[in-house]
Design a protein around this motif. Structure first.
Motif, PDB file in Angstrom:
ATOM      1  N   THR A   4      57.343 -35.952  -7.872  1.00 32.88           N
ATOM      2  CA  THR A   4      56.881 -35.607  -9.211  1.00 32.88           C
ATOM      3  C   THR A   4      58.056 -35.043 -10.007  1.00 32.88           C
ATOM      4  O   THR A   4      59.117 -34.757  -9.457  1.00 32.88           O
ATOM      5  N   GLN A   5      57.821 -34.842 -11.292  1.00 32.48           N
ATOM      6  CA  GLN A   5      58.851 -34.251 -12.147  1.00 32.48           C
ATOM      7  C   GLN A   5      58.852 -32.739 -11.970  1.00 32.48           C
ATOM      8  O   GLN A   5      57.801 -32.101 -11.951  1.00 32.48           O
ATOM      9  N   ALA A   6      60.038 -32.172 -11.831  1.00 29.61           N
ATOM     10  CA  ALA A   6      60.187 -30.729 -11.685  1.00 29.61           C
ATOM     11  C   ALA A   6      59.959 -30.040 -13.031  1.00 29.61           C
ATOM     12  O   ALA A   6      60.178 -30.635 -14.092  1.00 29.61           O
ATOM     13  N   SER A   7      59.544 -28.782 -12.950  1.00 27.60           N
ATOM     14  CA  SER A   7      59.326 -27.982 -14.153  1.00 27.60           C
ATOM     15  C   SER A   7      60.042 -26.644 -13.989  1.00 27.60           C
ATOM     16  O   SER A   7      60.631 -26.357 -12.945  1.00 27.60           O
ATOM     17  N   LEU A   8      59.962 -25.828 -15.014  1.00 29.16           N
ATOM     18  CA  LEU A   8      60.580 -24.499 -14.956  1.00 29.16           C
ATOM     19  C   LEU A   8      60.027 -23.669 -13.797  1.00 29.16           C
ATOM     20  O   LEU A   8      60.728 -22.820 -13.258  1.00 29.16           O
ATOM     21  N   ASN A   9      58.798 -23.917 -13.397  1.00 31.00           N
ATOM     22  CA  ASN A   9      58.207 -23.193 -12.260  1.00 31.00           C
ATOM     23  C   ASN A   9      58.916 -23.492 -10.947  1.00 31.00           C
ATOM     24  O   ASN A   9      58.784 -22.743  -9.986  1.00 31.00           O
ATOM     25  N   ASP A  10      59.668 -24.590 -10.901  1.00 29.58           N
ATOM     26  CA  ASP A  10      60.355 -25.015  -9.673  1.00 29.58           C
ATOM     27  C   ASP A  10      61.797 -24.537  -9.578  1.00 29.58           C
ATOM     28  O   ASP A  10      62.462 -24.774  -8.572  1.00 29.58           O
ATOM     29  N   VAL A  11      62.301 -23.873 -10.608  1.00 25.26           N
ATOM     30  CA  VAL A  11      63.727 -23.550 -10.693  1.00 25.26           C
ATOM     31  C   VAL A  11      64.231 -22.780  -9.479  1.00 25.26           C
ATOM     32  O   VAL A  11      65.262 -23.129  -8.895  1.00 25.26           O
ATOM     33  N   LYS A  12      63.560 -21.745  -9.081  1.00 26.19           N
ATOM     34  CA  LYS A  12      64.027 -20.925  -7.953  1.00 26.19           C
ATOM     35  C   LYS A  12      64.111 -21.750  -6.669  1.00 26.19           C
ATOM     36  O   LYS A  12      65.112 -21.715  -5.956  1.00 26.19           O
ATOM     37  N   GLU A  13      63.072 -22.519  -6.393  1.00 27.76           N
ATOM     38  CA  GLU A  13      63.055 -23.331  -5.174  1.00 27.76           C
ATOM     39  C   GLU A  13      64.093 -24.458  -5.228  1.00 27.76           C
ATOM     40  O   GLU A  13      64.762 -24.744  -4.235  1.00 27.76           O
ATOM     41  N   LEU A  14      64.254 -25.068  -6.399  1.00 25.72           N
ATOM     42  CA  LEU A  14      65.280 -26.114  -6.547  1.00 25.72           C
ATOM     43  C   LEU A  14      66.681 -25.528  -6.341  1.00 25.72           C
ATOM     44  O   LEU A  14      67.520 -26.132  -5.681  1.00 25.72           O
ATOM     45  N   LEU A  38      84.548 -27.715  -0.756  1.00 24.21           N
ATOM     46  CA  LEU A  38      84.230 -26.808  -1.853  1.00 24.21           C
ATOM     47  C   LEU A  38      83.536 -25.557  -1.340  1.00 24.21           C
ATOM     48  O   LEU A  38      82.800 -25.597  -0.362  1.00 24.21           O
ATOM     49  N   ASP A  39      83.766 -24.472  -2.049  1.00 19.58           N
ATOM     50  CA  ASP A  39      83.126 -23.205  -1.734  1.00 19.58           C
ATOM     51  C   ASP A  39      82.301 -22.773  -2.942  1.00 19.58           C
ATOM     52  O   ASP A  39      82.411 -23.375  -4.014  1.00 19.58           O
ATOM     53  N   GLY A  40      81.509 -21.745  -2.784  1.00 14.59           N
ATOM     54  CA  GLY A  40      80.727 -21.242  -3.905  1.00 14.59           C
ATOM     55  C   GLY A  40      79.420 -21.989  -4.045  1.00 14.59           C
ATOM     56  O   GLY A  40      79.034 -22.777  -3.193  1.00 14.59           O
ATOM     57  N   ILE A  41      78.756 -21.742  -5.156  1.00 15.56           N
ATOM     58  CA  ILE A  41      77.461 -22.377  -5.376  1.00 15.56           C
ATOM     59  C   ILE A  41      77.616 -23.702  -6.097  1.00 15.56           C
ATOM     60  O   ILE A  41      78.598 -23.933  -6.799  1.00 15.56           O
ATOM     61  N   ARG A  42      76.644 -24.574  -5.935  1.00 18.52           N
ATOM     62  CA  ARG A  42      76.633 -25.878  -6.598  1.00 18.52           C
ATOM     63  C   ARG A  42      76.018 -25.760  -7.985  1.00 18.52           C
ATOM     64  O   ARG A  42      76.410 -26.432  -8.919  1.00 18.52           O
ATOM     65  N   ILE A  43      74.995 -24.904  -8.104  1.00 11.64           N
ATOM     66  CA  ILE A  43      74.290 -24.732  -9.373  1.00 11.64           C
ATOM     67  C   ILE A  43      73.627 -23.362  -9.349  1.00 11.64           C
ATOM     68  O   ILE A  43      73.503 -22.749  -8.289  1.00 11.64           O
ATOM     69  N   ASP A  44      73.204 -22.885 -10.512  1.00 11.28           N
ATOM     70  CA  ASP A  44      72.455 -21.631 -10.563  1.00 11.28           C
ATOM     71  C   ASP A  44      71.167 -21.855 -11.365  1.00 11.28           C
ATOM     72  O   ASP A  44      70.962 -22.925 -11.948  1.00 11.28           O
ATOM     73  N   GLU A  45      70.307 -20.854 -11.366  1.00  8.94           N
ATOM     74  CA  GLU A  45      69.005 -20.996 -12.009  1.00  8.94           C
ATOM     75  C   GLU A  45      69.132 -21.248 -13.509  1.00  8.94           C
ATOM     76  O   GLU A  45      68.382 -22.048 -14.071  1.00  8.94           O
ATOM     77  N   LYS A  46      70.066 -20.591 -14.165  1.00  9.92           N
ATOM     78  CA  LYS A  46      70.262 -20.786 -15.613  1.00  9.92           C
ATOM     79  C   LYS A  46      70.626 -22.239 -15.913  1.00  9.92           C
ATOM     80  O   LYS A  46      70.083 -22.846 -16.838  1.00  9.92           O
ATOM     81  N   ALA A  47      71.545 -22.808 -15.130  1.00 13.53           N
ATOM     82  CA  ALA A  47      71.945 -24.204 -15.330  1.00 13.53           C
ATOM     83  C   ALA A  47      70.766 -25.149 -15.098  1.00 13.53           C
ATOM     84  O   ALA A  47      70.605 -26.138 -15.827  1.00 13.53           O
ATOM     85  N   LEU A  48      69.948 -24.853 -14.105  1.00 11.15           N
ATOM     86  CA  LEU A  48      68.756 -25.679 -13.851  1.00 11.15           C
ATOM     87  C   LEU A  48      67.785 -25.607 -15.025  1.00 11.15           C
ATOM     88  O   LEU A  48      67.224 -26.621 -15.443  1.00 11.15           O
ATOM     89  N   GLU A  49      67.583 -24.418 -15.562  1.00  8.76           N
ATOM     90  CA  GLU A  49      66.694 -24.264 -16.722  1.00  8.76           C
ATOM     91  C   GLU A  49      67.200 -25.080 -17.899  1.00  8.76           C
ATOM     92  O   GLU A  49      66.415 -25.735 -18.600  1.00  8.76           O
ATOM     93  N   LEU A  50      68.515 -25.060 -18.128  1.00 11.16           N
ATOM     94  CA  LEU A  50      69.098 -25.838 -19.225  1.00 11.16           C
ATOM     95  C   LEU A  50      68.923 -27.334 -18.997  1.00 11.16           C
ATOM     96  O   LEU A  50      68.631 -28.081 -19.932  1.00 11.16           O
TER      97      LEU A  50
END
Length: 173
Positions: A4-14, A38-50
């Motif tokens: 299914t399509q992800a929504s803002l409710n899925d941001v933390k889990e994604l 590579l080290d560090g994170i791939r993405i963060d919650e703010k970037a997912l929301e955007l």
């Protein structure tokens, strides 16, 4: 399993899934890894929301029987091309057809949006991943880009040179 399509409710889990699939501790249990590159994170919650808020972007999620997200892919329509990125499968669930199911869903999304090809970028040293995409109909376009030329934050390089190669799949419409 359901896509299914992800929504803002899925941001933390994604966010947790993507970072564990690319560079987390669970990664060592899967067959793909960027941890040596590579080290560090791939993405963060703010970037997912955007990303979720962008009109031409769709993030698909694949959930297991208990409703947990075990796979995801980000799709962006640009003219007659679909750009596929942030493709992640839980390291604990790899090898169960989740990636293939998400690729098929991406193809359907491309066709629904009148896209004639799907474009991806893959780190050139990730031979096993390039081979996997090749087995699913993707081929190198010959184009490449240096990691430092990419806009955005995708992690901190652990090696001196990282190149991304472009691969594409031409769709039969």
């Amino acid at each position: 399993m359901k896509i299914t399509q992800a929504s803002l409710n899925d941001v933390k889990e994604l966010n947790n899934l993507v970072n564990s699939a690319y560079r987390g501790e669970e990664l060592k249990k899967g067959w793909t890894t960027e941890a040596e590159i590579l080290d560090g994170i791939r993405i963060d919650e703010k970037a997912l929301e955007l990303l979720i808020a962008k009109p031409k972007v769709t993030i698909l999620k694949l959930t297991n029987q208990s409703g947990k997200i075990v796979g995801t892919v980000c799709l962006e329509v640009k003219s007659h091309k679909l750009y596929l990125g942030m493709f992640a499968v839980s390291p604990l669930a790899q090898g169960n057809g989740i990636g293939k199911a998400l690729l098929i869903a991406a193809e359907h999304h491309a066709i629904e949006n009148n896209c004639t090809r799907i474009i991806i970028s893959v780190i050139s040293s990730r031979v096993e991943l390039i081979n996997w995409y090749s087995r699913h109909g993707y081929a190198s376009t010959g184009a490449s880009i240096a990691f430092e030329d990419i806009e955005g934050r995708f992690g901190e390089p652990k090696v001196s040179v990282i190149n991304l190669i472009e691969m594409e799949k031409v769709l039969n419409m």
